[in-house]
Enzyme design. Structure first.
Site, PDB file in Angstrom:
ATOM      1  N   ARG A   1     -20.760   7.277 -16.825  1.00 26.46           N
ATOM      2  CA  ARG A   1     -20.053   6.017 -17.090  1.00 26.46           C
ATOM      3  C   ARG A   1     -18.892   5.872 -16.106  1.00 26.46           C
ATOM      4  NH1 ARG A   1     -16.844   8.466 -22.171  1.00 26.46           N
ATOM      5  NH2 ARG A   1     -14.852   8.724 -21.101  1.00 26.46           N
TER       6      ARG A   1
ATOM      7  N   ILE B   1     -16.103   5.117 -13.345  1.00 29.89           N
ATOM      8  CA  ILE B   1     -16.084   5.134 -11.885  1.00 29.89           C
ATOM      9  C   ILE B   1     -17.277   5.936 -11.344  1.00 29.89           C
ATOM     10  CG2 ILE B   1     -14.787   5.965  -9.878  1.00 29.89           C
ATOM     11  CD1 ILE B   1     -12.201   5.323 -11.479  1.00 29.89           C
TER      12      ILE B   1
ATOM     13  N   ASP C   1     -21.691  20.968 -18.435  1.00 24.96           N
ATOM     14  CA  ASP C   1     -20.235  20.925 -18.489  1.00 24.96           C
ATOM     15  C   ASP C   1     -19.719  21.613 -17.232  1.00 24.96           C
ATOM     16  OD1 ASP C   1     -17.519  21.443 -18.895  1.00 24.96           O
ATOM     17  OD2 ASP C   1     -17.785  21.462 -21.077  1.00 24.96           O
TER      18      ASP C   1
ATOM     19  N   ASN D   1     -16.079  13.750  -9.384  1.00 30.20           N
ATOM     20  CA  ASN D   1     -15.432  12.609 -10.038  1.00 30.20           C
ATOM     21  C   ASN D   1     -15.010  12.900 -11.473  1.00 30.20           C
ATOM     22  OD1 ASN D   1     -15.150   9.528 -10.764  1.00 30.20           O
ATOM     23  ND2 ASN D   1     -16.667  10.373 -12.173  1.00 30.20           N
TER      24      ASN D   1
ATOM     25  N   ASN E   1       6.092  18.495 -25.683  1.00 29.61           N
ATOM     26  CA  ASN E   1       5.167  18.403 -26.821  1.00 29.61           C
ATOM     27  C   ASN E   1       3.758  18.865 -26.471  1.00 29.61           C
ATOM     28  OD1 ASN E   1       7.235  17.105 -28.203  1.00 29.61           O
ATOM     29  ND2 ASN E   1       6.620  15.102 -27.412  1.00 29.61           N
TER      30      ASN E   1
ATOM     31  N   ASN F   1       3.722  10.903 -13.215  1.00 28.39           N
ATOM     32  CA  ASN F   1       3.653   9.911 -14.294  1.00 28.39           C
ATOM     33  C   ASN F   1       4.141  10.567 -15.582  1.00 28.39           C
ATOM     34  OD1 ASN F   1       3.148   7.397 -15.291  1.00 28.39           O
ATOM     35  ND2 ASN F   1       0.961   7.762 -15.640  1.00 28.39           N
TER      36      ASN F   1
ATOM     37  N   TYR G   1      -2.021  16.265 -15.922  1.00 33.67           N
ATOM     38  CA  TYR G   1      -2.911  15.447 -15.084  1.00 33.67           C
ATOM     39  C   TYR G   1      -2.347  15.325 -13.664  1.00 33.67           C
ATOM     40  CZ  TYR G   1      -5.819  11.343 -13.935  1.00 33.67           C
ATOM     41  OH  TYR G   1      -6.708  10.467 -13.360  1.00 33.67           O
TER      42      TYR G   1
ATOM     43  N   LYS H   1      -4.208  16.585 -10.263  1.00 36.24           N
ATOM     44  CA  LYS H   1      -4.610  15.669  -9.190  1.00 36.24           C
ATOM     45  C   LYS H   1      -3.870  15.969  -7.891  1.00 36.24           C
ATOM     46  CE  LYS H   1      -7.693  13.336 -11.504  1.00 36.24           C
ATOM     47  NZ  LYS H   1      -9.115  13.469 -11.171  1.00 36.24           N
TER      48      LYS H   1
ATOM     49  N   THR I   1     -11.283   0.240 -16.220  1.00 34.22           N
ATOM     50  CA  THR I   1     -12.328   1.035 -16.871  1.00 34.22           C
ATOM     51  C   THR I   1     -11.997   1.123 -18.360  1.00 34.22           C
ATOM     52  OG1 THR I   1     -11.105   3.094 -16.560  1.00 34.22           O
ATOM     53  CG2 THR I   1     -12.702   2.536 -14.847  1.00 34.22           C
TER      54      THR I   1
HETATM   55  P1  NAI Z   1     -14.171   8.142 -17.650  1.00 33.22           P
HETATM   56  O1  NAI Z   1     -13.498   8.895 -18.748  1.00 33.22           O
HETATM   57  O2  NAI Z   1     -14.659   6.768 -17.926  1.00 33.22           O
HETATM   58  O3  NAI Z   1     -15.392   8.985 -17.085  1.00 33.22           O
HETATM   59  C1  NAI Z   1     -15.291  10.347 -16.800  1.00 33.22           C
HETATM   60  C2  NAI Z   1     -16.654  10.978 -16.914  1.00 33.22           C
HETATM   61  O4  NAI Z   1     -16.498  12.378 -16.650  1.00 33.22           O
HETATM   62  C3  NAI Z   1     -17.254  10.834 -18.312  1.00 33.22           C
HETATM   63  O5  NAI Z   1     -18.601  10.403 -18.249  1.00 33.22           O
HETATM   64  C4  NAI Z   1     -17.142  12.237 -18.886  1.00 33.22           C
HETATM   65  O6  NAI Z   1     -18.147  12.567 -19.831  1.00 33.22           O
HETATM   66  C5  NAI Z   1     -17.248  13.075 -17.613  1.00 33.22           C
HETATM   67  N1  NAI Z   1     -16.699  14.425 -17.824  1.00 33.22           N
HETATM   68  C6  NAI Z   1     -15.532  14.746 -18.416  1.00 33.22           C
HETATM   69  N2  NAI Z   1     -15.399  16.075 -18.494  1.00 33.22           N
HETATM   70  C7  NAI Z   1     -16.514  16.612 -17.936  1.00 33.22           C
HETATM   71  C8  NAI Z   1     -16.975  17.930 -17.736  1.00 33.22           C
HETATM   72  N3  NAI Z   1     -16.256  18.992 -18.162  1.00 33.22           N
HETATM   73  N4  NAI Z   1     -18.166  18.131 -17.142  1.00 33.22           N
HETATM   74  C9  NAI Z   1     -18.896  17.070 -16.729  1.00 33.22           C
HETATM   75  N5  NAI Z   1     -18.519  15.783 -16.884  1.00 33.22           N
HETATM   76  C10 NAI Z   1     -17.347  15.560 -17.486  1.00 33.22           C
HETATM   77  O7  NAI Z   1     -13.113   8.164 -16.436  1.00 33.22           O
HETATM   78  P2  NAI Z   1     -12.974   7.191 -15.172  1.00 33.22           P
HETATM   79  O8  NAI Z   1     -11.899   6.232 -15.460  1.00 33.22           O
HETATM   80  O9  NAI Z   1     -14.284   6.700 -14.732  1.00 33.22           O
HETATM   81  O10 NAI Z   1     -12.370   8.220 -14.089  1.00 33.22           O
HETATM   82  C11 NAI Z   1     -13.174   8.919 -13.145  1.00 33.22           C
HETATM   83  C12 NAI Z   1     -12.262   9.748 -12.262  1.00 33.22           C
HETATM   84  O11 NAI Z   1     -11.296   8.918 -11.638  1.00 33.22           O
HETATM   85  C13 NAI Z   1     -11.487  10.819 -13.027  1.00 33.22           C
HETATM   86  O12 NAI Z   1     -11.363  11.968 -12.218  1.00 33.22           O
HETATM   87  C14 NAI Z   1     -10.137  10.158 -13.214  1.00 33.22           C
HETATM   88  O13 NAI Z   1      -9.125  11.111 -13.381  1.00 33.22           O
HETATM   89  C15 NAI Z   1      -9.992   9.401 -11.917  1.00 33.22           C
HETATM   90  N6  NAI Z   1      -9.054   8.290 -11.970  1.00 33.22           N
HETATM   91  C16 NAI Z   1      -9.293   7.177 -12.742  1.00 33.22           C
HETATM   92  C17 NAI Z   1      -8.390   6.119 -12.733  1.00 33.22           C
HETATM   93  C18 NAI Z   1      -8.606   4.865 -13.536  1.00 33.22           C
HETATM   94  O14 NAI Z   1      -7.786   3.943 -13.425  1.00 33.22           O
HETATM   95  N7  NAI Z   1      -9.660   4.743 -14.316  1.00 33.22           N
HETATM   96  C19 NAI Z   1      -7.158   6.177 -11.935  1.00 33.22           C
HETATM   97  C20 NAI Z   1      -7.011   7.384 -11.173  1.00 33.22           C
HETATM   98  C21 NAI Z   1      -7.945   8.384 -11.189  1.00 33.22           C
END
Ligand code: NAI
Length: 433
Positions: free
Chosen positions: A205, A207, A249, A273, A284, A332, A338, A342, A374
């Site tokens: 899902r 990004i 995982d 990603n 906390n 932040n 986090y 990063k 997202t």
């Molecule tokens: P999301 O939470 O929608 O998707 C993350 C995906 O990673 C999920 O499908 C989840 O199941 C998977 N995941 C989590 N832990 C896992 C593991 N241990 N093994 C395998 N898969 C795992 O997050 P989003 O928003 O799509 O973010 C993607 C990346 O972009 C992340 O690294 C996030 O930190 C980074 N990011 C996102 C931003 C945003 O505005 N959404 C801003 C800056 C960075």
């Protein structure tokens, strides 16, 4: 969640009201195709043979007076006097650049042995960033530094990206293009990843799903990796893309070995990603919230990268793209875990990039998303969400596809000269700028 303010400012009353109140005026970004040509300008005496590369971008010379793209070759700016030529070149045309148009300034790295050249070239960075903040109307401004000014073709994939709608949410960035070992122009710029295998973690899902979709659209065979709990979603995503799913995982100690086993032909594009947040202020924050974020976002990236490189499971000419965040650059509140994870990605990329290239023929870069629309950001409280959306030069959030397109540029077979870079996809966010 829909950006209602952006829709409102697109209406006549919305435009009138927000202008009267002095509120941000975001322009809907063009992510499809440009109409309009390219204007090629120079400042200083340049040896760069840019014209053939620009001709191949598909943007013809501008004959409308409203260019979609402007390229200023400032590689010949060697002292402060020559900066006047930067002003002279862009001052008359900047107002006429089309809505959602592109300005790319080409420079060279500041020379540690020549403080006049260094001052002049560093000045281009402040110039680019300032112009990005004021230019408005969805237009972007970026600086490309060529370390090997004789080789304009090393920058071809970068120029194509920065001059196209694909870079809609990338502005105020400085990208260094080095010498290009093994950079080969693909047979087909439309399907540059044909015959290549890409593995994207966290791709069920958000990004990651957009990255998988974009890479598949460029011809890659995609492996959609996600946690076992998201296996159904990952399988459906993979089916849509003609790829395969891998339920794993990423924090598992043997994740690297299991990935290598699942991709016997080796990986050409590895996108780290997957990421999580577990926000709390440090006072906390229990150790488990700290540990899980560091493990998913950083330690597992280090572990799997090391294991895959050591096993020779990333093919020569391969690309590794890791995901940082502007929280790792700016910090932040509530995100010490986090932000640390990063920022760690940035350290990893900068350190590993030259060795991975020398030893394995693999480039290592990072994308650093800003506010991306997202599910994660839709859950942010309204006031913070609105601040995140507006506090950037484009006055709106980015879309997952913006991160995906940036990843695709870094993953491009012709991007071998782009290595060790951290590219923000943040609309030139004020945070950490
Ligand atoms: P999301 O939470 O929608 O998707 C993350 C995906 O990673 C999920 O499908 C989840 O199941 C998977 N995941 C989590 N832990 C896992 C593991 N241990 N093994 C395998 N898969 C795992 O997050 P989003 O928003 O799509 O973010 C993607 C990346 O972009 C992340 O690294 C996030 O930190 C980074 N990011 C996102 C931003 C945003 O505005 N959404 C801003 C800056 C960075």
């Amino acid at each position: 969640m829909a950006d209602r303010y952006l829709s409102f400012t697109g209406t006549a009353p919305g435009r009138f009201l927000t202008r009267r109140l002095g509120l941000p005026q975001p322009a809907p970004l063009e992510r499809g195709a440009f109409s309009g040509g390219l204007l090629h300008l120079t400042a200083g005496k340049t040896d760069l043979d840019l014209a053939p590369v620009l001709a191949r971008t598909g943007l013809g010379p501008d004959d409308t007076g409203r260019p979609a793209a402007v390229v200023l070759d400032a590689t010949g700016v060697r002292d402060v006097d020559a900066l006047a030529e930067v002003h002279a070149a862009l001052h008359p045309v900047v107002r006429s650049v089309a809505t959602s148009g592109r300005v790319v300034v080409l420079g060279t790295p500041p020379d540690p042995a020549d403080h006049h050249q260094a001052a002049a070239q560093q000045a281009l960075e402040g110039f680019t960033r300032s112009l990005g903040k004021e230019i408005g109307r969805g237009r972007t401004v970026n600086l490309v530094r060529l370390t090997d000014a004789a080789r304009a073709d090393a920058a071809e994939s970068t120029l194509r990206f920065l001059l196209s709608p694909a870079s809609a949410y990338v502005s105020g960035q400085v990208v260094e293009v080095g010498p290009a070992p093994g950079t080969a122009a693909p047979d087909d710029w439309e399907l540059p990843l044909a015959g290549r295998t890409a593995l994207v973690t966290g791709a069920a899902r958000g990004i990651g799903a957009a990255v998988a979709h974009t890479l598949a659209g460029q011809g890659a065979q995609v492996v959609v990796l996600d946690v076992p709990q998201a296996e159904d979603e990952a399988r459906r995503a993979a089916e849509r893309l003609g790829g395969t799913a891998l339920a794993l995982d990423i924090t598992a100690g043997d994740a690297g070995e299991r990935i290598a086993a699942a991709v016997p032909g080796g990986i050409d594009v590895l996108v780290h990603n997957a990421g999580i947040t577990r926000d709390r202020r440090l006072a906390n924050m229990p150790a488990d919230r700290w540990g899980s974020v560091l493990d998913v976002n950083l330690a597992s990236v280090l572990r799997t990268t090391d294991a895959l490189l050591a096993a020779g499971a990333v093919n020569r000419g391969g690309r590794i793209v890791a995901t940082a965040s502007i929280a790792g650059l700016a910090g932040n509140a509530g995100q010490t875990n986090y932000g640390a994870s990063k920022a760690g990605i940035v350290g990893l990329v900068r350190s590993l990039a030259p060795r991975a290239l020398a030893g394995h023929g693999v480039t290592v870069n990072a994308v650093a998303p800003g506010f991306i629309e997202t599910r994660m950001t839709a859950a942010v409280p309204l006031f913070i969400r609105e601040a995140g959306r507006r506090m950037n030069s484009l006055a709106q959030g980015g879309l997952p596809v913006d991160v995906a397109q940036t990843t695709a540029w870094l993953a491009h077979p012709a991007s071998g000269a782009v290595n060790g870079q951290v590219v923000r996809v943040c609309g030139q966010s004020l945070l950490g700028a």
